[in-house]
Design an enzyme around this catalytic site. Sequence first.
Site, PDB file in Angstrom:
ATOM      1  NE  ARG A  26      -4.160   1.757   2.069  1.00  0.00           N
ATOM      2  CZ  ARG A  26      -4.482   2.488   3.132  1.00  0.00           C
ATOM      3  NH1 ARG A  26      -3.891   2.263   4.293  1.00  0.00           N
ATOM      4  NH2 ARG A  26      -5.399   3.422   3.042  1.00  0.00           N
TER       5      ARG A  26
ATOM      6  CG  HIS B 234      -1.597   5.177  -0.529  1.00  0.00           C
ATOM      7  ND1 HIS B 234      -2.451   5.709   0.419  1.00  0.00           N
ATOM      8  CD2 HIS B 234      -2.307   4.197  -1.132  1.00  0.00           C
ATOM      9  CE1 HIS B 234      -3.623   5.060   0.377  1.00  0.00           C
ATOM     10  NE2 HIS B 234      -3.538   4.138  -0.536  1.00  0.00           N
TER      11      HIS B 234
ATOM     12  CG  ASN C  56      -9.194  11.845   6.354  1.00  0.00           C
ATOM     13  OD1 ASN C  56      -8.832  11.330   7.421  1.00  0.00           O
ATOM     14  ND2 ASN C  56     -10.204  12.695   6.266  1.00  0.00           N
TER      15      ASN C  56
ATOM     16  CG  HIS D 229      -7.328  -4.548  -2.133  1.00  0.00           C
ATOM     17  ND1 HIS D 229      -8.389  -3.758  -2.493  1.00  0.00           N
ATOM     18  CD2 HIS D 229      -6.340  -3.678  -1.786  1.00  0.00           C
ATOM     19  CE1 HIS D 229      -8.073  -2.474  -2.381  1.00  0.00           C
ATOM     20  NE2 HIS D 229      -6.823  -2.398  -1.956  1.00  0.00           N
ATOM     21  CB  THR D 230      -4.395 -11.214  -2.455  1.00  0.00           C
ATOM     22  OG1 THR D 230      -4.272 -12.550  -1.992  1.00  0.00           O
ATOM     23  CG2 THR D 230      -2.994 -10.657  -2.578  1.00  0.00           C
TER      24      THR D 230
HETATM   25  C1  HEM Z   1      -8.893   1.783  -7.033  1.00  0.00           C
HETATM   26  C2  HEM Z   1      -7.808   1.518  -6.342  1.00  0.00           C
HETATM   27  C3  HEM Z   1      -7.752   1.285  -4.863  1.00  0.00           C
HETATM   28  C4  HEM Z   1      -8.590   1.679  -3.862  1.00  0.00           C
HETATM   29  C5  HEM Z   1      -9.862   2.503  -3.971  1.00  0.00           C
HETATM   30  C6  HEM Z   1      -8.056   1.177  -2.619  1.00  0.00           C
HETATM   31  C7  HEM Z   1      -8.601   1.392  -1.380  1.00  0.00           C
HETATM   32  C8  HEM Z   1      -8.149   0.833  -0.209  1.00  0.00           C
HETATM   33  C9  HEM Z   1      -8.744   1.017   1.101  1.00  0.00           C
HETATM   34  C10 HEM Z   1      -9.967   1.884   1.390  1.00  0.00           C
HETATM   35  C11 HEM Z   1      -8.046   0.280   1.984  1.00  0.00           C
HETATM   36  C12 HEM Z   1      -8.314   0.138   3.479  1.00  0.00           C
HETATM   37  C13 HEM Z   1      -7.677   1.265   4.258  1.00  0.00           C
HETATM   38  C14 HEM Z   1      -8.027   1.234   5.718  1.00  0.00           C
HETATM   39  O1  HEM Z   1      -9.034   0.672   6.140  1.00  0.00           O
HETATM   40  O2  HEM Z   1      -7.272   1.811   6.514  1.00  0.00           O
HETATM   41  C15 HEM Z   1      -6.984  -0.377   1.255  1.00  0.00           C
HETATM   42  C16 HEM Z   1      -6.067  -1.223   1.816  1.00  0.00           C
HETATM   43  C17 HEM Z   1      -5.027  -1.780   1.111  1.00  0.00           C
HETATM   44  N1  HEM Z   1      -4.673  -1.503  -0.198  1.00  0.00           N
HETATM   45 FE1  HEM Z   1      -5.825  -0.585  -1.546  1.00  0.00          FE
HETATM   46  N2  HEM Z   1      -6.910   0.485  -2.897  1.00  0.00           N
HETATM   47  C18 HEM Z   1      -6.693   0.525  -4.237  1.00  0.00           C
HETATM   48  C19 HEM Z   1      -5.615  -0.007  -4.920  1.00  0.00           C
HETATM   49  C20 HEM Z   1      -4.548  -0.603  -4.320  1.00  0.00           C
HETATM   50  C21 HEM Z   1      -3.307  -0.926  -4.972  1.00  0.00           C
HETATM   51  C22 HEM Z   1      -2.995  -0.603  -6.422  1.00  0.00           C
HETATM   52  C23 HEM Z   1      -2.508  -1.532  -4.047  1.00  0.00           C
HETATM   53  C24 HEM Z   1      -1.105  -2.029  -4.184  1.00  0.00           C
HETATM   54  C25 HEM Z   1      -0.555  -2.427  -5.316  1.00  0.00           C
HETATM   55  C26 HEM Z   1      -3.273  -1.591  -2.821  1.00  0.00           C
HETATM   56  C27 HEM Z   1      -2.845  -2.189  -1.669  1.00  0.00           C
HETATM   57  C28 HEM Z   1      -3.568  -2.230  -0.493  1.00  0.00           C
HETATM   58  C29 HEM Z   1      -3.202  -3.050   0.641  1.00  0.00           C
HETATM   59  C30 HEM Z   1      -2.090  -4.073   0.674  1.00  0.00           C
HETATM   60  C31 HEM Z   1      -4.106  -2.748   1.655  1.00  0.00           C
HETATM   61  C32 HEM Z   1      -4.102  -3.305   3.096  1.00  0.00           C
HETATM   62  C33 HEM Z   1      -3.206  -2.415   3.938  1.00  0.00           C
HETATM   63  C34 HEM Z   1      -2.938  -2.925   5.347  1.00  0.00           C
HETATM   64  O3  HEM Z   1      -3.291  -4.044   5.699  1.00  0.00           O
HETATM   65  O4  HEM Z   1      -2.344  -2.139   6.103  1.00  0.00           O
HETATM   66  N3  HEM Z   1      -4.473  -0.990  -3.000  1.00  0.00           N
HETATM   67  N4  HEM Z   1      -7.065  -0.008  -0.067  1.00  0.00           N
END
Ligand code: HEM
Length: 326
Positions: free
Chosen positions: A66, A70, A93, A193-194
């Site tokens: 993530r 970001h 945020n 998101h796996t």
């Molecule tokens: C349309 C694109 C995306 C959206 C709207 C999105 C949105 C989100 C949201 C809302 C969360 C949860 C945050 C929280 O509850 O604190 C999340 C978690 C996460 N996202 Fe995404 N995401 C997107 C794409 C991606 C991409 C491209 C990656 C990495 C290549 C990614 C990796 C992750 C990971 C690994 C988590 C879990 C983080 C943790 O456990 O600390 N996401 N994302």
Amino acid sequence: MAALLSASAIALVLALACLAVAPGHGALQVGFYKGKCNSTDVEATVRSIVAARFARDRSIVPALLRLQFHDCFVKGCDASILLEGRGSEKTANPNLSVRGYDLVDQVKSALESKCPGVVSCADIIVIATRDAAGGGKQYTYTVQTGRRDGTVSLASDAVRNLPGDSFSAAQAIAAFRAKGLSTSDLILLLGAHTVGVTHCSFVLNRLYNYNGSGKPDPAMDPALVSFLRSRCPQKSTANSVIALDQATPAVVDTGYYKQILAKRGVLKVDQNIASAASTNATVKALANGGLSFPALFGKAMVKMGAVQVLTGSQGQIRKSCRFVNK
Ligand code: HEM
């Protein structure tokens, strides 16, 4: 004829000259740090620090995935997300729950002690993320390096550039296209998101009052609705976390795609890419192995790692990842 030939020859020389000086993606290369850090192998140093962290804390995998996303989506992969200060990106945020900063600091100080001012924070993010994702070995890929660090970090840029959790497939496709990434890249990268978690606050609406209906989102499997309701009570102020991949939350695999096809996507955006006509076929192919997730995910990560990078003499190599050099 001769005049024509020489005109086109001049045009060709000019075009080649432009290519040679144009800073950009082409300047990234595999193994940029080879021989540049005295006798230290930069990538091996990062690998061993990430491996030690992975051994005691597997949540470093989602944290770094993530973090790279970001970073790259806001002013490019320039480590601007790491900068401290009032109103910097990390105070925005969508970035408040981003983690992994301490790991980057640890790698940076190890490398600064071997070769000061050589390895950029932007490259550390990309190398460390690859090594974390490769914790399961199968998902490793070769990264390009040679990025330099930015000097500007604004929360408003983060808010403007990071996609929303309820984006439709079309909105998400547009957000990725704005960064030079394709629809397939979006589907593959969302495969991150796996692993990892989300906070209940992102799903309460889907669980209790979808779009003001007073009912749950019909696009969510009712069994998942009741399970998640038990984890995320409507009135609770705890804002607990729940797994994004409800089947295999700690493993980088294709479980995410299978889950979203079974209406078990947790975030609305995840569910949307399973149902939209523009993305459904690719989701299915990734779920059933028709497309190879390990190979393609790595390629998409490398492509995201090249978004709006600073190279050559642009930016700087920060001494501390948290502050611009004085
Ligand atoms: C349309 C694109 C995306 C959206 C709207 C999105 C949105 C989100 C949201 C809302 C969360 C949860 C945050 C929280 O509850 O604190 C999340 C978690 C996460 N996202 Fe995404 N995401 C997107 C794409 C991606 C991409 C491209 C990656 C990495 C290549 C990614 C990796 C992750 C990971 C690994 C988590 C879990 C983080 C943790 O456990 O600390 N996401 N994302």
